[in-house]
Design an enzyme around this catalytic site. Structure first.
Site, PDB file in Angstrom:
ATOM      1  N   GLU A   1      -4.594 -11.105 -28.688  1.00 31.59           N
ATOM      2  CA  GLU A   1      -5.106 -10.683 -27.376  1.00 31.59           C
ATOM      3  C   GLU A   1      -6.510 -11.229 -27.103  1.00 31.59           C
ATOM      4  O   GLU A   1      -6.866 -11.517 -25.964  1.00 31.59           O
ATOM      5  CB  GLU A   1      -5.148  -9.151 -27.301  1.00 31.59           C
TER       6      GLU A   1
ATOM      7  N   THR B   1      -7.688 -11.718 -15.956  1.00 29.31           N
ATOM      8  CA  THR B   1      -8.212 -10.532 -16.637  1.00 29.31           C
ATOM      9  C   THR B   1      -9.749 -10.546 -16.624  1.00 29.31           C
ATOM     10  O   THR B   1     -10.390  -9.525 -16.374  1.00 29.31           O
ATOM     11  CB  THR B   1      -7.696 -10.481 -18.088  1.00 29.31           C
TER      12      THR B   1
HETATM   13  P1  ADP Z   1      -1.378  -9.955 -18.865  1.00 24.96           P
HETATM   14  O1  ADP Z   1      -2.397  -9.071 -18.210  1.00 24.96           O
HETATM   15  O2  ADP Z   1      -0.059  -9.936 -18.150  1.00 24.96           O
HETATM   16  O3  ADP Z   1      -1.257  -9.759 -20.350  1.00 24.96           O
HETATM   17  P2  ADP Z   1      -3.312 -11.934 -19.275  1.00 24.96           P
HETATM   18  O4  ADP Z   1      -3.981 -12.542 -18.091  1.00 24.96           O
HETATM   19  O5  ADP Z   1      -4.028 -10.925 -20.102  1.00 24.96           O
HETATM   20  O6  ADP Z   1      -1.909 -11.401 -18.762  1.00 24.96           O
HETATM   21  O7  ADP Z   1      -2.883 -13.049 -20.309  1.00 24.96           O
HETATM   22  C1  ADP Z   1      -2.304 -14.212 -19.924  1.00 24.96           C
HETATM   23  C2  ADP Z   1      -3.186 -15.364 -20.404  1.00 24.96           C
HETATM   24  O8  ADP Z   1      -3.001 -15.574 -21.789  1.00 24.96           O
HETATM   25  C3  ADP Z   1      -2.783 -16.622 -19.684  1.00 24.96           C
HETATM   26  O9  ADP Z   1      -3.949 -17.256 -19.220  1.00 24.96           O
HETATM   27  C4  ADP Z   1      -2.121 -17.461 -20.746  1.00 24.96           C
HETATM   28  O10 ADP Z   1      -2.403 -18.834 -20.588  1.00 24.96           O
HETATM   29  C5  ADP Z   1      -2.675 -16.941 -22.057  1.00 24.96           C
HETATM   30  N1  ADP Z   1      -1.649 -17.020 -23.126  1.00 24.96           N
HETATM   31  C6  ADP Z   1      -1.691 -17.728 -24.255  1.00 24.96           C
HETATM   32  N2  ADP Z   1      -0.556 -17.572 -24.972  1.00 24.96           N
HETATM   33  C7  ADP Z   1       0.229 -16.737 -24.278  1.00 24.96           C
HETATM   34  C8  ADP Z   1       1.524 -16.223 -24.493  1.00 24.96           C
HETATM   35  N3  ADP Z   1       2.261 -16.522 -25.562  1.00 24.96           N
HETATM   36  N4  ADP Z   1       2.036 -15.380 -23.569  1.00 24.96           N
HETATM   37  C9  ADP Z   1       1.313 -15.074 -22.473  1.00 24.96           C
HETATM   38  N5  ADP Z   1       0.090 -15.540 -22.202  1.00 24.96           N
HETATM   39  C10 ADP Z   1      -0.455 -16.377 -23.097  1.00 24.96           C
END
Ligand code: ADP
Length: 309
Positions: free
Chosen positions: A128, A181
């Site tokens: 994360e 985020t």
């Molecule tokens: P959410 O709030 O839905 O978790 P986030 O914005 O926190 O979405 O996270 C998505 C970000 O994390 C994107 O910018 C993405 O490029 C990055 N990321 C890296 N690897 C992954 C993955 N396996 N799955 C989802 N997001 C990923």
């Protein structure tokens, strides 16, 4: 075991009054992941279907979380990861958390479960950190443990699974606009008044008590967010109209899912949750913004094993 296929659920962080501490696990929306042993040491990501994401394990949250786990075990083989990504990126329903949680869950199963589900949380948090800059647990904890989870403390990490009332359902609308985020965090005030803190504490205590006692009226009375919603909601089109429509259609309460743009509502019973979905659809129909709507029971089990060999 050489290979495992799992369903990794989406999650709702914050749940109104639980900013940065509460999360819940969904049931009808999630990714599928296949993890298999490889003779080569380390982690590879061979395939990602559904979203455009890096295959380099050091740039993908699944890879980073998996590598954090591998640092703690002494093995002379490695793992390959495949992801069928149904949860859209930046949706606010734990897209990155699902990949991080799924990777460490799958590897732990193949290894013969040397770690408890709770002990997997810090590895998933390392993943994360790549996505949002902070190693938060409010999505990975409910994905791994299922149900509602409360992060009581980060130092030391203490995550508590909270009782889930039997008839509790979530309705989630994901307007397909992008809110990063990092941006969603930057609009949040760094300081709050004592009066605001007192209101938030009252509601969080009320919600936790309502969940344990299955008191839907108390849950409804407690689903308010004084800290973040007033500022973050401005980034989400029709937020207030969705909230109003949800309450008119019988929802117990509603709010921003994680850092948005998804909006969630909680309802007693599936029929009510479906009615709330129809109301949300009606609000968004004429906005010109694409959206998905999910109706889901709260998933008490978390990640599910679909197959293994
Ligand atoms: P959410 O709030 O839905 O978790 P986030 O914005 O926190 O979405 O996270 C998505 C970000 O994390 C994107 O910018 C993405 O490029 C990055 N990321 C890296 N690897 C992954 C993955 N396996 N799955 C989802 N997001 C990923």
């Amino acid at each position: 075991m050489n290979e495992i296929k799992i369903f990794v659920p989406a999650t709702i962080a914050n749940v109104s009054c639980g900013f940065d501490v509460l999360g819940l696990c969904l049931d009808t929306v999630g990714d599928e992941m296949t993890i298999r042993k490889t003779s080569q040491k380390g982690i590879t990501i061979s395939k990602i279907i559904g979203q455009d994401l890096p295959l380099d394990p050091t740039k993908n949250v699944a890879g980073v979380a998996a590598l954090a786990l591998l640092e703690k075990v002494d093995i002379d083989y490695g793992f390959d990861i495949e992801i069928l990504k149904n949860i859209k990126l930046g949706s606010g329903i734990g897209s990155s958390a699902a990949s991080a949680a799924g990777a460490v869950f799958g590897i732990n199963e193949i290894l013969g479960k040397p770690f408890s589900l709770e002990a997997l949380i810090p590895f998933a948090m390392a993943g994360e950190k790549l996505a949002s800059g902070t190693a938060h647990a409010d999505n990975v904890a409910p994905a791994l443990l299922g149900g509602f989870t409360l992060v009581r403390s980060y130092q030391p990490l203490d995550v508590i699974k909270i009782h889930t009332p039997k008839e509790l359902y979530a309705t989630v609308i994901h307007p397909q606009i992008e809110i990063k985020t990092r941006d969603a965090r930057s609009v949040v005030k760094k300081q709050i008044s004592l009066e605001t803190a007192v209101k938030q504490l009252g509601n969080l205590g009320g919600l936790i008590s309502g969940l344990y006692t299955e008191n839907y009226e108390l849950i409804s009375n407690s689903l308010h967010d004084e800290l973040v919603e007033p500022y973050r909601s401005i980034l989400i089109p029709e937020f207030e109209t969705i909230k109003k429509a949800s309450s008119e259609n019988g929802a117990l309460g509603s709010g921003i899912s994680g850092s948005g743009p998804s909006i969630f509502a909680l309802s007693k019973g599936i029929e009510n949750a479906k009615k709330v979905a129809l109301g949300m659809k009606e609000v968004y129909r004429n906005t010109g913004i694409d959206f998905d709507i999910h109706v889901s029971k709260i998933n008490e089990l978390g990640i599910k094993v679909l197959a293994f060999k």
